[in-house]
Design a protein around this motif. Sequence first.
Motif, PDB file in Angstrom:
ATOM      1  N   SER A 172      -0.771   7.358   0.158  1.00  0.00           N
ATOM      2  CA  SER A 172      -2.297   7.017  -0.449  1.00  0.00           C
ATOM      3  C   SER A 172      -3.115   7.564   0.850  1.00  0.00           C
ATOM      4  O   SER A 172      -4.055   7.567   0.193  1.00  0.00           O
ATOM      5  N   ILE A 232       0.198  -0.930  -8.215  1.00  0.00           N
ATOM      6  CA  ILE A 232      -0.100  -1.509  -6.861  1.00  0.00           C
ATOM      7  C   ILE A 232      -0.369  -2.800  -7.113  1.00  0.00           C
ATOM      8  O   ILE A 232      -0.546  -3.807  -6.890  1.00  0.00           O
ATOM      9  N   ALA A 278      -5.369   4.531  -7.877  1.00  0.00           N
ATOM     10  CA  ALA A 278      -4.092   5.088  -8.454  1.00  0.00           C
ATOM     11  C   ALA A 278      -4.374   6.426  -9.077  1.00  0.00           C
ATOM     12  O   ALA A 278      -3.704   7.472  -8.369  1.00  0.00           O
ATOM     13  N   ILE A 330       0.533  -1.218   0.165  1.00  0.00           N
ATOM     14  CA  ILE A 330      -0.325   0.161  -0.318  1.00  0.00           C
ATOM     15  C   ILE A 330       0.835   0.868   0.084  1.00  0.00           C
ATOM     16  O   ILE A 330       1.756   1.397   0.803  1.00  0.00           O
TER      17      ILE A 330
END
Length: 389
Positions: free
Chosen positions: A310, A376, A366, A306
Amino acid sequence: MTIDQPWLRRATVDLGAYRANLRHLQEVVAPADLMAVLKADGYGHGAVALGRAAVEAGVTWLGALELANAHELREAGIDERVSIMVWQFASSETFERAVGERIDLGLSSLRQLEAVARAVRSVASAAAPDARPEALIEIPALVHLNVDTGLHRDGVLPGDWDALVLRAVELRDEGVIRLRGIYSHLAEASDDDDTASARALAEATERAEALGARFERRHLTASSAGLERPELRLDMVRMGANTYGIPVTDGVTAADRGLVPVMTLSARIARVKRIAQGTGVSYDYTWRAPRDTTVALVPIGYADGIPRRSQHGASVAVRGRRYPIVGRVAMDQFLIDVGDDPVEVGDEATLFGSGSRGELTVGEWADLIGTIGEEIVSGLGPRIPRVYV
């Protein structure tokens, strides 16, 4: 792992969606063949499971990148009726097993071609050590010649092309190789650049034919140009991202392409805490609660693939509602702000999926953090079990 067992985090791979995507794409690119690309362990989805599903969908060409991946697919029961192509090799690569397993080899140099020829002769000699040399060859290597048309990764430059082709023609005439294809890859920098690359491949093909070569297939395009430039499809289109329901064009969704995202990434809420206005969370306190609120711990982090960035725009769906990631994404976990909603320990938090339950798709995730969906899914780590449904 079955879907009913206790779990902390998982990636659910929808084989039905994958097969449906493949069938749709086969119809779109016809009469060209479709090669389903399974490199990087099927973009993180699991190459063997998806390879079998691709065969069930009627796909007859698979792209595996490296020999070890191709051997794994053969060992899994995908037999010679399905062509498996590889094109990245170690400098000391040996090709005897690839020859025996009828694996298609994308070659970018005279050195690689000579290594393949030695392997063919080695296989033939081992099978009939007392035979005359001219009677040895029964199984030619399956060869595709790679032209550098501007991407400058693999491929043969114009100055080396004639020498490679002439040697390939000699080996073909000796029965050592079979010229299965000529190919290249687009930079996809602009339509003009791609058109120039296509012209360069056509010129290389014309020159090779003048030198005596004849190719069974020409292939150039991948996911983006394979859909957007039908005149460049030639005899085969090599597709990766689109087959997984990950559109590769900015502003285009999977649904716009008639595709369904294949992977759903989820984790179980591990803890829920009520915090006061002004409370900082996670490393460096990059986020402080703007009001009294509840934060929930999602037990998946950058060790699982991850991206740390993010926290800047991505959200997670719980019970059909999206909640923002707040604070730093840590190695094993991150937090979401659920406000006053009744989120509980054990609830499923969906990072991305098909979008049918309110969650982001991987393409949307994304876009929000400034990367591509392929990065990802292919970067998801081994702590995340793949569950096939």
